[in-house]
Enzyme design. Structure first.
Site, short mmCIF file in Angstrom:
data_model
loop_
_atom_site.label_atom_id
_atom_site.label_comp_id
_atom_site.label_asym_id
_atom_site.label_seq_id
_atom_site.Cartn_x
_atom_site.Cartn_y
_atom_site.Cartn_z
N TRP A 365 0.83 -1.21 0.00
CA TRP A 365 0.00 0.00 0.00
C TRP A 365 0.87 1.26 0.00
O TRP A 365 0.40 2.34 -0.25
CB TRP A 365 -0.92 -0.01 1.22
CG TRP A 365 -0.19 0.22 2.53
CD1 TRP A 365 0.94 -0.42 2.96
CD2 TRP A 365 -0.52 1.16 3.55
NE1 TRP A 365 1.32 0.04 4.19
CE2 TRP A 365 0.44 1.02 4.58
CE3 TRP A 365 -1.54 2.09 3.70
CZ2 TRP A 365 0.42 1.79 5.73
CZ3 TRP A 365 -1.56 2.85 4.86
CH2 TRP A 365 -0.59 2.70 5.85
N ASP A 366 2.16 1.09 0.30
CA ASP A 366 3.11 2.20 0.24
C ASP A 366 2.91 2.95 -1.09
O ASP A 366 2.98 4.17 -1.16
CB ASP A 366 4.56 1.70 0.27
CG ASP A 366 4.89 0.79 1.44
OD1 ASP A 366 3.98 0.09 1.91
OD2 ASP A 366 6.06 0.77 1.86
N GLU A 494 0.89 -1.94 12.54
CA GLU A 494 1.12 -3.39 12.61
C GLU A 494 1.47 -3.89 14.01
O GLU A 494 1.79 -5.06 14.18
CB GLU A 494 2.20 -3.78 11.60
CG GLU A 494 1.74 -3.53 10.18
CD GLU A 494 2.78 -3.91 9.13
OE1 GLU A 494 3.90 -4.29 9.50
OE2 GLU A 494 2.46 -3.80 7.94
N GLN A 606 3.26 2.79 13.83
CA GLN A 606 3.12 3.88 12.85
C GLN A 606 1.73 4.48 12.99
O GLN A 606 0.87 3.88 13.63
CB GLN A 606 3.33 3.32 11.45
CG GLN A 606 2.34 2.22 11.07
CD GLN A 606 2.88 1.28 10.01
OE1 GLN A 606 3.41 0.23 10.34
NE2 GLN A 606 2.76 1.67 8.76
C1 BGC Z 1 5.22 -1.17 7.49
C2 BGC Z 1 4.15 -1.32 6.43
C3 BGC Z 1 4.77 -1.16 5.07
C4 BGC Z 1 5.92 -2.14 4.89
C5 BGC Z 1 6.65 -1.96 3.57
C6 BGC Z 1 6.32 -2.17 7.22
O1 BGC Z 1 7.33 -1.99 8.15
O2 BGC Z 1 4.69 -1.38 8.77
O3 BGC Z 1 3.15 -0.34 6.64
O4 BGC Z 1 3.83 -1.36 4.08
O5 BGC Z 1 6.84 -1.94 5.92
O6 BGC Z 1 7.24 -0.70 3.49
#
Ligand code: BGC
Length: 781
Positions: A365-366, A494, A606
């Protein structure tokens, strides 16, 4: 602020001396790419230092191998295989020998060393003066370029000049397809699941200056060809021979080198794969590319590169006058984003660009939430690839929804070619919000570009199918006043998983459902044929539209009357709080604690609620943002590089200017100054784009509300000028902000309506409008 190892320069990144301790990190920083393929900044001549100071790699975006995901305690619907971007044949190799002594910067005597990445010209240049153990001195200059204009082409110009001797110099130019994986890290941010040799060579050939190698992955059966061609400029006498081994092709040049005479070898390199080209054409295409390049010549290819970048910077440059370190940082970020982003719609942008294989070259989703806006407002034609890419994965998303027993489409948390590749469902599949993240990016894309053709032909189908998913997984719960609840999900944070009514998810799902209803109704009026085509294709009934509307109107939107904030989810506020200040030695938590020892606390990796407030800014007042900011900031670790940019933007909004600046500093030079100590494993593309948003949306004060662009500028005290361009609704606007004034100049487009502190201004092409910048206190309170 961390100390930079590079001098502050506006357009260049310079390494003044070779330092083995910085080598790994510099291989990432000096990596080159064009969105199609990328090379780490490893040396042409090779490197004999310890394994833990280097990682040599070349990647083709979206070129992957599959591997089995092994669960000892599996479960229904768990993905059975993953995809990982693979390290392909190394084509940069140019080895030099003086009387059979190999040129090696760790041996002999390195008298001078400099490497520069020029972000205006788009190439790296290394200049060296090196002496053999027996005192023979040689000057070496190597320029490397990966062409933006010619997506399959790279060029290396390798020049040497003996300084104090005449004699035999040997050059070996090679493509080496013998790649063995050695990564064994358990940290997902470091490496992939690949082991040993994942590709086999199918064919190879070398004849005169031209050669190629064709390889195939063993399981995904994707094929690619890497070809090379050479050109020599010299007055020296030389001979050459070709060689070919199992996975290698090469040319050995034996040169009767004269003191003071230069020898210049230009190596043209190309990669083509079966993902974009019919299998029986790959070899021809790769050969045509390097033959054509040689015909055009290196001067024109370098000129094209600088023209391409001129155009890019004319749209995307952000000028920060008053802080050269930030100036360099933001340009580096933008440059790397351009190097990483795919220019086609079957691939996208990896979490680590094309500079490392952490996160396995997956798209997250980034892309939709963090990175797309940068391109949308500077290079909308590139942004279109983002939304088309999601359309192209729709079938896979439908399949995944079905697998889980749902209607509609469920987009994967991480993928390359469509399937869900996350083996950890609590932080993978359960992040259903990816569906609405994609829809928000489609909505913003259409609002900013007016590309209704895309919406009606492609985007609408994604919007409808994702809306269906919410209806499948949500339900009206009697004890929640019969509100539409979405249970057992994971939001963006997360460090909290499988919760009921995650606020981010519910608000975003509401937007998804409302938008689906709105688009359907619009299409019935304005594009009935397209509506008929799509609704027949996906068997969409009128009742479903009503269902979307009702669910959106009755969405359960969590709110805590006791704390006057939005709770992250139903259970969040009832957990014990951890304070980030006490966790310094355990950061990042994911590497120090079992997830069960994280999920049971109020602790965030986050922003979650705060990200929602940024993305759907029009729904919240400054006071609401402030209250939520105050609550969530002390419990956020920023263990994800996606975090600080959002905090910077919101801190600006609520008047925490110092914090806004500090968080911004964490993003703007995160990779250049290696804030997280892991740049060796690759850049952080979402963070880089977040830095752009922190400037434009934060200090630049630009918000894109549904009625247009709103401005509330507020630049840090030390900045004399912040200037940037934005493209919006087929217009291009130039904005200059000083401590006292803000000026707008419409460069493209006849007229544009904008809002400054909510005052409407109508801009006309070519007429600059200048206004006072309000003092902060007045502006906010
Ligand atoms: C983050 C996610 C992100 C992923 C890839 C993870 O550490 O928590 O939000 O999509 O990294 O960048």
């Amino acid at each position: 602020m961390k100390k930079s190892i590079y001098p502050y320069e506006e357009w260049k990144i310079r390494e003044n001396a070779f330092d083995i301790n910085m080598n790994y990190r510099n291989e990432t920083i000096f990596s080159l790419g064009n969105g199609y393929f990328g090379m780490r900044g490893t040396f042409e001549e090779g490197y004999t230092g310890p394994d833990d100071t280097t990682f040599n790699a070349t990647y083709i975006n979206g070129f992957y191998e599959v591997y089995d995901i092994k669960y000892t305690e599996g479960g229904y619907g768990f993905p059975s295989y993953g995809e990982a971007m693979v390290n392909v044949a190394d084509s940069k190799i140019i080895k030099l020998f003086i009387d059979n002594e190999p040129f090696d910067i760790l041996k002999g005597n390195l008298i001078l060393y400099e490497r520069v990445l020029d972000m205006k010209e788009g190439f790296t240049e290394r200049k060296l003066l090196w002496e053999t153990e027996t005192g023979k001195r040689i000057e070496i200059i190597v320029r490397r370029l990966i062409s933006f204009k010619r997506q399959h082409l790279g060029v290396i110009v390798f020049l040497f000049k003996p300084i104090n001797f005449s004699g035999n110099v040997k050059l070996i130019s090679e493509i080496d397809g013998n790649i063995n994986y050695r990564n064994e890290s358990e940290d997902v941010r470091v490496g992939s699941n690949m082991q040993g040799k994942v590709m086999e060579t199918l064919e190879s050939q070398v004849d005169s200056y031209l050669g190629w190698i064709m390889q195939s992955t063993k399981r995904s059966k994707l094929k690619y060809v890497c070809s090379f061609n050479h050109e020599i400029k010299t007055k020296n006498q030389f001979k050459f021979v070709n060689y070919r081994y199992e996975d290698k092709v090469g040319i050995e040049f034996n040169i009767d080198a004269r003191k003071g005479e230069t020898f210049e070898l230009t190596k043209y390199i190309s990669y083509y794969t079966s993902r974009e080209c019919a299998e029986d054409c790959i070899i021809d295409e790769a050969l045509k590319e390097v033959e054509n390049a040689k015909r055009i010549g290196v001067d024109i290819i370098f000129k094209e590169q600088s023209d391409y970048l001129n155009e890019f910077w004319a749209d995307a440059d952000v000028v920060i006058d008053g802080d050269i370190s930030l100036q360099q940082g933001i340009r580096y970020n933008e440059f790397q984003l351009l190097q990483s982003v795919s220019k086609n719609d079957i691939t996208n942008i990896c979490a680590k660009g094309l500079t490392g294989e952490g996160y396995e070259g997956h798209y997250f989703w980034d892309s939709d939430i963090y990175i797309m806006p940068f391109f949308l407002y500077t290079k909308p034609e590139i942004a279109k690839n983002f939304v088309m890419f999601r359309y192209n994965l729709l079938d896979a998303a439908r399949k995944r929804a079905k697998e889980l027993g749902y209607k509609g489409a469920l987009y994967p948390w991480r993928t390359i070619d469509g399937p869900e590749c996350s083996s950890y469902f609590p932080a993978g599949t359960a992040q259903y919000h990816i569906n609405s993240d994609i829809v928000l990016s489609i909505k913003k894309y259409v609002e900013a570009t007016l590309d209704y053709d895309f919406l009606f032909k492609y985007g609408a189908e994604v919007v409808f199918e994702t809306a269906r998913l919410w209806i499948s997984i949500g339900s009206y719960i009697p004890l929640k006043n019969n509100k539409f609840c979405i249970n057992c999900v994971t939001g963006p944070d997360e460090y909290t998983a499988l919760v009921d009514n995650n606020a981010y998810t519910n608000y975003m799902a509401q937007m998804n459902l409302e938008y689906a209803y709105f688009v359907a109704k619009e299409m019935i009026k304005k594009a009935p044929d397209d509506y008929k085509r799509i609704s027949e294709k996906i068997s969409l009934s009128d009742d479903e539209l009503e269902e979307w509307n009702i669910a959106a109107q009755n969405m359960y939107l969590p709110y805590s009357a006791e704390l006057n904030i939005i709770p992250q989810d139903d259970s969040f506020l009832y957990k014990e709080k951890l304070n980030v200040k006490d966790l310094e030695s355990e950061k990042p938590l994911l590497l120090h604690r079992h997830y069960l020892n994280i999920y049971r606390y109020q602790i965030c990796k986050q922003p979650d609620v705060l990200l929602l407030m940024y993305l759907r800014r029009e729904l919240f007042s400054i006071d609401e943002i402030k209250r939520n900011y105050d609550y969530y900031e002390p419990i956020t670790t920023h263990d994800s590089s996606l975090s600080p940019a959002i905090f910077s933007i919101l801190a600006n909004e609520v008047g925490y200017y110092e914090k806004a600046y500090d968080y911004f500093m964490m993003t703007a030079r995160m990779d250049l100054d290696d804030y997280n100590g892991n740049v060796k494993d690759g850049i952080h593309t979402a963070c880089m784009a977040g830095a752009w948003s922190a400037i434009i949306n934060g200090f630049g004060g630009m918000m894109t509300y549904p009625d247009g662009l709103h401005f509330m500028p507020n630049i840090p005290v030390g900045w004399r000028l912040l200037s940037y361009n934005v493209k919006y609704k087929n217009c291009k606007l130039h904005v200059d902000i000083t401590q006292d004034k803000i000026s707008f100049l419409l460069i493209d487009g006849a007229e544009m309506r904008i809002y400054l502190y909510d005052e409407e201004i109508l801009l006309s092409n070519g007429l600059k409008v200048e206004k006072e910048v309000k003092k902060l206190e007045e502006q906010r309170y």
